[in-house]
Scaffold this motif. Structure first.
Motif, PDB file in Angstrom:
ATOM      1  N   PHE A  49       0.847  -1.193   0.000  1.00  0.00           N
ATOM      2  CA  PHE A  49       0.000   0.000   0.000  1.00  0.00           C
ATOM      3  C   PHE A  49       0.880   1.240   0.000  1.00  0.00           C
ATOM      4  CE2 PHE A  49      -4.014  -1.841   2.306  1.00  0.00           C
ATOM      5  CZ  PHE A  49      -4.020  -2.894   1.397  1.00  0.00           C
ATOM      6  N   THR A  50       0.381   2.283  -0.650  1.00  0.00           N
ATOM      7  CA  THR A  50       1.081   3.562  -0.663  1.00  0.00           C
ATOM      8  C   THR A  50       0.099   4.680  -0.365  1.00  0.00           C
ATOM      9  OG1 THR A  50       2.644   2.759  -2.337  1.00  0.00           O
ATOM     10  CG2 THR A  50       2.512   5.133  -2.013  1.00  0.00           C
ATOM     11  N   ILE A  51       0.436   5.478   0.625  1.00  0.00           N
ATOM     12  CA  ILE A  51      -0.393   6.639   0.940  1.00  0.00           C
ATOM     13  C   ILE A  51       0.253   7.879   0.335  1.00  0.00           C
ATOM     14  CG2 ILE A  51       0.731   7.061   3.175  1.00  0.00           C
ATOM     15  CD1 ILE A  51      -2.047   7.895   4.262  1.00  0.00           C
ATOM     16  N   SER A  52      -0.575   8.758  -0.177  1.00  0.00           N
ATOM     17  CA  SER A  52      -0.066   9.995  -0.765  1.00  0.00           C
ATOM     18  C   SER A  52      -1.103  11.096  -0.552  1.00  0.00           C
ATOM     19  CB  SER A  52       0.225   9.809  -2.258  1.00  0.00           C
ATOM     20  OG  SER A  52      -0.957   9.479  -2.966  1.00  0.00           O
ATOM     21  N   ARG A  53      -0.705  12.299  -0.888  1.00  0.00           N
ATOM     22  CA  ARG A  53      -1.619  13.427  -0.720  1.00  0.00           C
ATOM     23  C   ARG A  53      -1.494  14.386  -1.873  1.00  0.00           C
ATOM     24  NH1 ARG A  53       3.008  15.442   0.637  1.00  0.00           N
ATOM     25  NH2 ARG A  53       3.502  17.328   1.761  1.00  0.00           N
ATOM     26  N   ASP A  54      -2.550  15.111  -2.138  1.00  0.00           N
ATOM     27  CA  ASP A  54      -2.553  16.215  -3.083  1.00  0.00           C
ATOM     28  C   ASP A  54      -2.984  17.434  -2.287  1.00  0.00           C
ATOM     29  OD1 ASP A  54      -3.238  18.175  -4.985  1.00  0.00           O
ATOM     30  OD2 ASP A  54      -3.728  16.655  -6.478  1.00  0.00           O
ATOM     31  N   THR A  55      -2.028  18.261  -1.942  1.00  0.00           N
ATOM     32  CA  THR A  55      -2.338  19.392  -1.085  1.00  0.00           C
ATOM     33  C   THR A  55      -3.249  20.401  -1.776  1.00  0.00           C
ATOM     34  OG1 THR A  55      -0.288  20.474  -1.774  1.00  0.00           O
ATOM     35  CG2 THR A  55      -0.215  19.159   0.237  1.00  0.00           C
ATOM     36  N   ALA A  56      -3.136  20.522  -3.089  1.00  0.00           N
ATOM     37  CA  ALA A  56      -3.983  21.468  -3.807  1.00  0.00           C
ATOM     38  C   ALA A  56      -5.442  21.028  -3.781  1.00  0.00           C
ATOM     39  CB  ALA A  56      -3.506  21.614  -5.249  1.00  0.00           C
ATOM     40  N   LYS A  57      -5.666  19.720  -3.802  1.00  0.00           N
ATOM     41  CA  LYS A  57      -7.026  19.186  -3.784  1.00  0.00           C
ATOM     42  C   LYS A  57      -7.479  18.810  -2.383  1.00  0.00           C
ATOM     43  CE  LYS A  57      -6.835  17.286  -8.474  1.00  0.00           C
ATOM     44  NZ  LYS A  57      -6.949  16.054  -9.306  1.00  0.00           N
ATOM     45  N   ASN A  58      -6.578  18.973  -1.414  1.00  0.00           N
ATOM     46  CA  ASN A  58      -6.911  18.610  -0.027  1.00  0.00           C
ATOM     47  C   ASN A  58      -7.440  17.191   0.045  1.00  0.00           C
ATOM     48  OD1 ASN A  58      -6.631  19.929   2.501  1.00  0.00           O
ATOM     49  ND2 ASN A  58      -8.845  19.869   2.735  1.00  0.00           N
ATOM     50  N   THR A  59      -6.729  16.290  -0.600  1.00  0.00           N
ATOM     51  CA  THR A  59      -7.158  14.905  -0.721  1.00  0.00           C
ATOM     52  C   THR A  59      -6.005  13.975  -0.376  1.00  0.00           C
ATOM     53  OG1 THR A  59      -8.749  15.482  -2.453  1.00  0.00           O
ATOM     54  CG2 THR A  59      -8.080  13.175  -2.325  1.00  0.00           C
ATOM     55  N   VAL A  60      -6.342  12.904   0.301  1.00  0.00           N
ATOM     56  CA  VAL A  60      -5.375  11.859   0.613  1.00  0.00           C
ATOM     57  C   VAL A  60      -5.813  10.583  -0.097  1.00  0.00           C
ATOM     58  CG1 VAL A  60      -6.558  11.204   2.757  1.00  0.00           C
ATOM     59  CG2 VAL A  60      -4.141  10.665   2.458  1.00  0.00           C
ATOM     60  N   TYR A  61      -4.840   9.830  -0.559  1.00  0.00           N
ATOM     61  CA  TYR A  61      -5.102   8.617  -1.320  1.00  0.00           C
ATOM     62  C   TYR A  61      -4.455   7.417  -0.640  1.00  0.00           C
ATOM     63  CZ  TYR A  61      -5.946  12.130  -4.933  1.00  0.00           C
ATOM     64  OH  TYR A  61      -6.408  13.219  -5.628  1.00  0.00           O
ATOM     65  N   LEU A  62      -5.032   6.255  -0.891  1.00  0.00           N
ATOM     66  CA  LEU A  62      -4.417   5.000  -0.487  1.00  0.00           C
ATOM     67  C   LEU A  62      -4.436   4.083  -1.703  1.00  0.00           C
ATOM     68  CD1 LEU A  62      -3.142   3.511   1.927  1.00  0.00           C
ATOM     69  CD2 LEU A  62      -5.362   2.409   2.265  1.00  0.00           C
ATOM     70  N   GLN A  63      -3.269   3.908  -2.296  1.00  0.00           N
ATOM     71  CA  GLN A  63      -3.121   2.991  -3.408  1.00  0.00           C
ATOM     72  C   GLN A  63      -2.825   1.611  -2.849  1.00  0.00           C
ATOM     73  OE1 GLN A  63      -3.463   3.496  -6.820  1.00  0.00           O
ATOM     74  NE2 GLN A  63      -3.227   1.270  -6.927  1.00  0.00           N
TER      75      GLN A  63
END
Length: 120
Positions: free
Chosen positions: A68-82
Motif C-alpha cells: 500500500f502507498t499513501i499519498s496526498r494532493d495538497t492542492a485538492k486537499n485529498t489523501v489517497y491509499l493505493q
C-alpha cells in the motif's frame, strides 16, 4: 470542523489493485496526521497508513507495508491509499482519519468508511 468523505472502495480479485480517496468538507488537512484504518468483521480496528500533511512523511502498518502507498494532493486537499497486490485478508471497511495520534491508534475525525472486498 473537518468532515471526511471517502470513495473508491469495491470488489476486486486477489492480486488486483484499488485506490481509495478521502477529501474534506468544511476544513483543511493542514497540520494534521491523516491516514487510513481498517476493520474486518469480528476484528479490531487496525492502523493501515498515515501521512504527515505538512512534511509528507509516511508510515505503514506491518500488514500493508510494501503493498500500500499513501499519498496526498495538497492542492485538492485529498489523501489517497493505493492498494496493490490485494489479498483476501485485506477485506475490511476502510476509514479515513484525521488528527491521528502519535501512536497511530486514535483519531479526532473519521470518515463514514468504504468497503473493500477482495475475492480469492
Amino acid at each position: 470542523q473537518v468532515q471526511l468523505v471517502e470513495s473508491g472502495g469495491g470488489l476486486v480479485q486477489a492480486g488486483g489493485s484499488l485506490r481509495l480517496s478521502c477529501t474534506t468538507s468544511g476544513g483543511a488537512f493542514s497540520g494534521y496526521r491523516v491516514g487510513w484504518f481498517r476493520q474486518a468483521p469480528g476484528k479490531e480496528r487496525e492502523f493501515a497508513a498515515v501521512i504527515y500533511w505538512t512534511s509528507g512523511t509516511t508510515r505503514y502498518g506491518d500488514s500493508v507495508k510494501g503493498r500500500f502507498t499513501i499519498s496526498r494532493d495538497t492542492a485538492k486537499n485529498t489523501v489517497y491509499l493505493q492498494m496493490n497486490r490485494l489479498k483476501p485478508e485485506d477485506t475490511a471497511v476502510y476509514y479515513c482519519a484525521a488528527g491521528i495520534s502519535s501512536t497511530y491508534t486514535q483519531a479526532t475525525q473519521w470518515g463514514q468508511g468504504t468497503q473493500v472486498t477482495v475475492s480469492s
